[in-house]
Each structure stands twice: as structure tokens, then as C-alpha cells.
Design a protein around this motif. Structure first.
Motif, short mmCIF file in Angstrom:
data_model
loop_
_atom_site.label_atom_id
_atom_site.label_comp_id
_atom_site.label_asym_id
_atom_site.label_seq_id
_atom_site.Cartn_x
_atom_site.Cartn_y
_atom_site.Cartn_z
N ILE A 26 37.71 29.65 34.64
CA ILE A 26 38.02 30.28 33.18
C ILE A 26 39.60 29.89 33.37
O ILE A 26 40.17 29.49 32.14
CB ILE A 26 37.84 31.69 33.40
CG1 ILE A 26 36.24 32.15 33.21
CG2 ILE A 26 38.72 32.46 32.08
CD1 ILE A 26 35.75 33.28 33.37
N ARG A 27 40.39 30.27 34.38
CA ARG A 27 41.85 29.96 34.17
C ARG A 27 42.08 28.24 33.88
O ARG A 27 43.06 28.06 32.99
CB ARG A 27 42.28 30.44 35.50
CG ARG A 27 44.07 30.30 35.49
CD ARG A 27 44.59 30.93 36.90
NE ARG A 27 45.90 31.25 36.82
CZ ARG A 27 46.87 29.99 36.93
NH1 ARG A 27 46.45 28.85 37.40
NH2 ARG A 27 48.10 29.99 36.95
N GLU A 28 41.47 27.58 34.76
CA GLU A 28 41.77 26.27 34.49
C GLU A 28 41.49 25.88 32.99
O GLU A 28 42.32 25.01 32.50
CB GLU A 28 40.72 25.33 35.32
CG GLU A 28 40.73 23.87 35.21
CD GLU A 28 39.87 23.42 36.32
OE1 GLU A 28 39.45 22.09 35.76
OE2 GLU A 28 39.14 23.87 37.18
N SER A 36 47.30 31.72 26.50
CA SER A 36 47.81 32.72 27.59
C SER A 36 46.55 33.76 28.05
O SER A 36 45.61 33.65 27.05
CB SER A 36 48.97 33.61 26.90
OG SER A 36 48.37 34.40 25.93
N GLN A 37 46.77 34.62 28.95
CA GLN A 37 45.76 35.48 29.21
C GLN A 37 45.59 36.33 28.03
O GLN A 37 44.53 36.80 27.78
CB GLN A 37 46.03 36.18 30.40
CG GLN A 37 45.75 35.68 31.80
CD GLN A 37 45.90 36.27 33.01
OE1 GLN A 37 46.53 37.30 32.99
NE2 GLN A 37 45.08 36.07 34.08
N LEU A 40 43.41 34.93 25.41
CA LEU A 40 42.13 34.96 25.75
C LEU A 40 41.46 36.13 25.57
O LEU A 40 40.36 36.45 25.30
CB LEU A 40 41.87 34.21 27.19
CG LEU A 40 40.46 33.99 27.88
CD1 LEU A 40 39.62 33.42 26.98
CD2 LEU A 40 40.34 33.69 29.26
N ALA A 41 42.27 37.11 26.18
CA ALA A 41 41.73 38.40 26.24
C ALA A 41 41.33 38.96 24.80
O ALA A 41 40.19 39.52 24.61
CB ALA A 41 42.79 39.56 26.95
N SER A 42 42.43 38.55 23.95
CA SER A 42 42.03 39.15 22.59
C SER A 42 40.74 38.43 21.95
O SER A 42 39.67 38.87 21.15
CB SER A 42 43.42 38.79 21.70
OG SER A 42 42.94 38.91 20.47
N ALA A 51 41.23 40.41 31.62
CA ALA A 51 40.86 39.08 31.63
C ALA A 51 41.63 38.61 32.94
O ALA A 51 40.84 37.55 33.68
CB ALA A 51 41.55 38.58 30.61
N HIS A 52 42.54 39.35 33.29
CA HIS A 52 43.45 38.81 34.68
C HIS A 52 42.33 39.16 35.75
O HIS A 52 42.26 38.12 36.84
CB HIS A 52 44.70 39.67 35.12
CG HIS A 52 45.35 39.48 36.08
ND1 HIS A 52 45.96 38.37 36.26
CD2 HIS A 52 45.32 40.19 36.96
CE1 HIS A 52 46.58 38.44 37.58
NE2 HIS A 52 46.20 39.55 37.94
N LYS A 53 41.58 40.22 35.73
CA LYS A 53 40.59 40.45 36.93
C LYS A 53 39.50 39.51 36.79
O LYS A 53 39.31 39.16 37.85
CB LYS A 53 40.11 41.89 36.66
CG LYS A 53 41.21 42.93 37.25
CD LYS A 53 40.77 44.38 37.05
CE LYS A 53 41.66 45.51 37.28
NZ LYS A 53 41.39 46.72 37.12
N TYR A 54 39.05 39.25 35.68
CA TYR A 54 38.10 38.05 35.50
C TYR A 54 38.33 36.91 36.29
O TYR A 54 37.78 36.32 37.05
CB TYR A 54 37.79 37.84 34.18
CG TYR A 54 36.71 38.66 33.47
CD1 TYR A 54 36.02 39.68 34.08
CD2 TYR A 54 36.80 38.69 32.04
CE1 TYR A 54 35.39 40.62 33.62
CE2 TYR A 54 35.84 39.86 31.35
CZ TYR A 54 35.20 40.66 32.15
OH TYR A 54 34.40 41.66 31.53
N GLU A 55 39.80 36.31 35.90
CA GLU A 55 40.16 34.98 36.38
C GLU A 55 40.59 35.36 37.95
O GLU A 55 40.18 34.14 38.61
CB GLU A 55 41.68 34.61 35.63
CG GLU A 55 41.29 34.24 34.28
CD GLU A 55 42.65 33.58 33.85
OE1 GLU A 55 43.78 33.46 34.56
OE2 GLU A 55 42.71 33.31 32.37
#
Length: 136
Positions: A26-28, A36-37, A40-42, A51-55
Motif C-alpha cells: 500500500i505504501r509503495e 501523502s498518508q 490516502l486516508a481521506s 492509514a499509518h497502522k495499515y501501512e
């Protein structure tokens, strides 16, 4: 333990490795698209922290949420699992792969076709030079 069964610990460990692999993918993809994170979160309707925890692979992603992420990032769901071995081992991005992703992302942001062509020619010339040959 019956034959063919694995200890629960091994199954849990593989699941954690898979979660981290999917998060890394996902991060890639997010970086490849220049998001930005927070963006993506939005786009997927979660907080930046989520989103950070997912990545990081800290929180497991439901099938529905992964489907939504795939739509937003423009890839099939299966893309997130590419490179994941049956053993659960994952192949992290190397420095060279990260540079290639960054180069591709930055190249796609260049709007001027002449500039893109010039950069492409420069890359060809540098590659030829490093291999000890000349280009025509």
C-alpha cells in the motif's frame, strides 16, 4: 498434534507477515502515485493514524477496506499480495527499487514532452556509458 496441522503460533506469524507485506505494498503504491498518508486516508475514509497502522501492518485490513484501497490506488486486490511467498516471507523494497519508483513518479509529473524526452535520452546515455558502449 494431528498430522498436517501446524501450531497456531506459526499460522499467526504468517498472518502478521502477510499484514506487513500488504501494508508495505500500500505504501509503495501510495508513494508511486505521489500521495501523502493523509490524502490516502481521506480517500478511503479513515483517519491518518489508521492509514499509518495499515501501512505498518499493525492493524489488519478487512476485505472490503482492501477492495476500497485497491480502487483508490488503481490496482487489482491481487497486486497487494505479489511478492508474498507461501511461507509468509516478504521481499522488502531495496534502495534501488525505491529510487526507481521515485524516478518514475517524478518523471510522470513532468508535463513538458520535450523535457521527458531529454531526460529519457540522458538516462539512455548514462546507461550506455556505465556499460562501456556508445549510443547512436
Amino acid at each position: 498434534m494431528p498430522r498436517g496441522e501446524e501450531p497456531e503460533e506459526a499460522t499467526t506469524q504468517r498472518a502478521r507477515l502477510a499484514d506487513r507485506h500488504v501494508g508495505a505494498r500500500i505504501r509503495e503504491r501510495r508513494l508511486m502515485l505521489g500521495l501523502s498518508q493523509q490524502q490516502l486516508a481521506s480517500m478511503i475514509g479513515v483517519t491518518y493514524q489508521q492509514a499509518h497502522k495499515y501501512e505498518r501492518g499493525l492493524n489488519r485490513i478487512s476485505a472490503g477496506r482492501l477492495f476500497e484501497i485497491a480502487l483508490v490506488l488503481g490496482v487489482p486486490v491481487s497486486w497487494f499480495f505479489e511478492g508474498l511467498q507461501e511461507s509468509g516471507a516478504t521481499q522488502p523494497l531495496g534502495v534501488r527499487q525505491r529510487m526507481c519508483l521515485e524516478l518514475a513518479r517524478n518523471f510522470s509529473l513532468i508535463n513538458n514532452e520535450k523535457h521527458q524526452e531529454a531526460l529519457s535520452q540522458m538516462a539512455r546515455a548514462l546507461a550506455a556509458q556505465s556499460q562501456g558502449r556508445t549510443i547512436e
